[in-house]
Design a protein around this motif. Structure first.
Motif, PDB file in Angstrom:
ATOM      1  N   ILE A  87       0.829  -1.202   0.000  1.00 58.97           N
ATOM      2  CA  ILE A  87       0.000   0.000   0.000  1.00 58.97           C
ATOM      3  C   ILE A  87       0.869   1.260   0.000  1.00 58.97           C
ATOM      4  O   ILE A  87       0.458   2.305  -0.520  1.00 58.97           O
ATOM      5  N   LYS A  88       2.090   1.150   0.542  1.00 51.38           N
ATOM      6  CA  LYS A  88       3.003   2.294   0.561  1.00 51.38           C
ATOM      7  C   LYS A  88       3.500   2.656  -0.836  1.00 51.38           C
ATOM      8  O   LYS A  88       3.949   3.780  -1.069  1.00 51.38           O
ATOM      9  N   ASP A  89       3.450   1.675  -1.758  1.00 51.29           N
ATOM     10  CA  ASP A  89       4.015   1.882  -3.090  1.00 51.29           C
ATOM     11  C   ASP A  89       2.974   2.289  -4.131  1.00 51.29           C
ATOM     12  O   ASP A  89       3.312   2.420  -5.311  1.00 51.29           O
ATOM     13  N   VAL A  90       1.730   2.468  -3.705  1.00 51.48           N
ATOM     14  CA  VAL A  90       0.684   2.885  -4.651  1.00 51.48           C
ATOM     15  C   VAL A  90       0.748   4.402  -4.811  1.00 51.48           C
ATOM     16  O   VAL A  90       0.596   5.152  -3.842  1.00 51.48           O
ATOM     17  N   TYR A 124      -3.097   4.992  -9.136  1.00 51.82           N
ATOM     18  CA  TYR A 124      -4.509   4.862  -8.749  1.00 51.82           C
ATOM     19  C   TYR A 124      -5.425   5.513  -9.785  1.00 51.82           C
ATOM     20  O   TYR A 124      -6.477   4.975 -10.116  1.00 51.82           O
ATOM     21  N   GLN A 125      -5.004   6.658 -10.328  1.00 45.67           N
ATOM     22  CA  GLN A 125      -5.804   7.315 -11.366  1.00 45.67           C
ATOM     23  C   GLN A 125      -5.911   6.423 -12.598  1.00 45.67           C
ATOM     24  O   GLN A 125      -6.987   6.312 -13.204  1.00 45.67           O
ATOM     25  N   LYS A 126      -4.814   5.774 -12.973  1.00 41.40           N
ATOM     26  CA  LYS A 126      -4.842   4.863 -14.118  1.00 41.40           C
ATOM     27  C   LYS A 126      -5.800   3.704 -13.851  1.00 41.40           C
ATOM     28  O   LYS A 126      -6.534   3.261 -14.744  1.00 41.40           O
ATOM     29  N   PHE A 127      -5.803   3.218 -12.613  1.00 38.51           N
ATOM     30  CA  PHE A 127      -6.723   2.144 -12.228  1.00 38.51           C
ATOM     31  C   PHE A 127      -8.176   2.585 -12.429  1.00 38.51           C
ATOM     32  O   PHE A 127      -8.989   1.851 -13.003  1.00 38.51           O
ATOM     33  N   ASN A 135      -9.225   4.992 -14.414  1.00 35.15           N
ATOM     34  CA  ASN A 135      -9.451   5.205 -15.848  1.00 35.15           C
ATOM     35  C   ASN A 135      -9.752   3.883 -16.555  1.00 35.15           C
ATOM     36  O   ASN A 135     -10.667   3.804 -17.382  1.00 35.15           O
ATOM     37  N   ASP A 136      -8.972   2.850 -16.229  1.00 33.31           N
ATOM     38  CA  ASP A 136      -9.178   1.536 -16.853  1.00 33.31           C
ATOM     39  C   ASP A 136     -10.514   0.937 -16.431  1.00 33.31           C
ATOM     40  O   ASP A 136     -11.238   0.359 -17.244  1.00 33.31           O
ATOM     41  N   TYR A 137     -10.831   1.073 -15.145  1.00 31.54           N
ATOM     42  CA  TYR A 137     -12.097   0.542 -14.637  1.00 31.54           C
ATOM     43  C   TYR A 137     -13.280   1.274 -15.276  1.00 31.54           C
ATOM     44  O   TYR A 137     -14.317   0.671 -15.582  1.00 31.54           O
ATOM     45  N   GLY A 138     -13.096   2.584 -15.496  1.00 30.22           N
ATOM     46  CA  GLY A 138     -14.174   3.397 -16.048  1.00 30.22           C
ATOM     47  C   GLY A 138     -14.503   3.100 -17.495  1.00 30.22           C
ATOM     48  O   GLY A 138     -15.567   3.482 -17.981  1.00 30.22           O
ATOM     49  N   LYS A 139     -13.617   2.410 -18.208  1.00 31.21           N
ATOM     50  CA  LYS A 139     -13.887   2.085 -19.607  1.00 31.21           C
ATOM     51  C   LYS A 139     -15.088   1.166 -19.761  1.00 31.21           C
ATOM     52  O   LYS A 139     -15.805   1.222 -20.774  1.00 31.21           O
ATOM     53  N   ASP A 140     -15.305   0.324 -18.747  1.00 35.11           N
ATOM     54  CA  ASP A 140     -16.390  -0.657 -18.829  1.00 35.11           C
ATOM     55  C   ASP A 140     -17.464  -0.463 -17.768  1.00 35.11           C
ATOM     56  O   ASP A 140     -18.295  -1.351 -17.571  1.00 35.11           O
TER      57      ASP A 140
END
Length: 373
Positions: A101-104, A109-112, A114-119
């Motif tokens: 969690i320290k390395d996120v 997180y924004q990319k995550f 964005n990818d989730y939002g595609k579908d």
């Protein structure tokens, strides 16, 4: 205490400290190109220690999320909400795996998102982000993080994934009420719950939990102070479930007292005159109508009226109640309080499609008000 050691072409820094109980700890980091970089790392790590951050704590993002759900959320949320949290955990696992969690980072997180939002629809992405933001804030309080990597991210979703919520217009609401009232039998209470949902906008579990002491026939009010658990938790015994069917309302703001109309009280009075239980909607079999029973009855009534709504179910009556109030010019703030929302923004976001629909009517009201100055 800090040590710096030259190892090959790089430098290693090691810091030592004792916790409040006198136990000695150590943490090291190697691979620095220069001693200066090693010193910077040591100073920053010591600074975090002085702030109370446990730098030796290590846990993956997914493991902390699951810990947060089980420790802080599970004891106070409904099984349906817990199921949604579990699904979110699987989504995180697919993306972040065993990453600490320290390395996120915020960009990761924004990319995550964005990818989730595609579908997924914007609303679904927003709900996922709200859940994870609460988890991350908890991680900060638990000293696993310093910065909130979910702060000020953008919510981007697929508009084509929006699921339109069906609701009834005024003509259809009147028709449904008339048809539902055409045959009221105290032995079968599903019709009474449908009527109550239209007149009050209450959630199903709030209606199921109503007791006669919650209804003030003299002052025409209903005190909404609890909810009903329809299903048991996976690891819960049947005995425990049967003895703990009441639960708190969805949120603190969901506990409220609302004004109701005489027509609803007249219908409820039929049940009161034949009551064999303190539960308002208990039927002759000693049970309360379930989601399946309510939806079957609702679909049957709508079919009789030749009203076809693909996505219409019992909770849609809450949306129809909002449509009814908006059509009669009721202020959104008043509607929000009646529905038990924490603030008016929740109401505005949830029922934005309805608010837009009645925008022309309110625009005309504004113009008329200004013309009368």
């Amino acid at each position: 205490m800090t040590q710096y050691v030259k190892r090959g072409k790089g430098w290693q820094a090691r810091i030592y400290w004792r916790d409040p109980f006198g136990k000695r700890h150590t943490k090291s980091q190697a691979g620095f190109r220069t001693k200066k970089l090693a010193q910077v790392w040591a100073v920053e790590t010591k600074s975090r220690l002085n702030q109370g951050i446990a730098v030796d704590k290590k846990i993956s993002f997914v493991d902390y999320y699951n810990h947060w759900v089980d420790t802080y959320k599970r004891p106070k949320i409904a099984q349906s909400t817990l199921n949604r949290y579990r699904i979110n955990g699987r989504v995180l696992k697919r993306c972040f795996g065993d990453i600490s969690i320290k390395d996120v980072s915020r960009s990761a997180y924004q990319k995550f998102l964005n990818d989730y939002g595609k579908d997924h629809s914007p609303r679904t992405v927003r709900k996922l982000n709200t859940c994870i933001r609460s988890c991350v804030k908890s991680a900060i309080l638990d000293d696993f993080l310093i910065k909130d990597f979910t702060q000020d991210v953008s919510i981007i979703g697929n508009e084509n994934k929006n699921l339109d919520v069906d609701y009834l217009n005024l003509k259809e609401i009147r028709a449904l009420l008339k048809e539902t009232k055409s045959y009221l039998n105290w032995r079968y209470t599903s019709r009474f719950m449908i009527i109550a949902a239209i007149y009050t906008g209450m959630r199903k579990e709030e209606l199921q939990a109503l007791t006669w002491s919650d209804i003030d026939f003299t002052n025409q009010t209903i005190n909404i102070n609890k909810a009903w658990r329809e299903t048991k938790d996976e690891d819960e015994t049947v005995e425990h479930f049967n003895n703990h069917r009441f639960k708190p309302t969805k949120s603190e703001n969901s506990t409220r007292i609302i004004k109701v109309n005489p027509e609803l009280l007249d219908c409820l009075d039929i049940l009161r005159n034949h009551a064999k239980s303190n539960m308002v909607f208990m039927n002759e079999f000693g049970t309360l109508p379930t989601s399946n029973a309510l939806n079957r009855k609702l679909k049957s009534l709508l079919a009789t009226l030749n009203i076809h709504r693909k996505n219409f179910h019992f909770h849609s009556l809450r949306h129809s109640h909002v449509a009814l109030l908006l059509a009669n010019g009721i202020d959104i703030y008043v509607i929000s309080r009646r529905l038990g929302h924490a603030d008016v923004s929740i109401t505005a976001n949830t029922y934005a499609y309805l608010i837009d629909e009645y925008k022309d009517k309110t625009d005309n009201q504004i113009v008329n008000a200004l013309s009368n100055l």
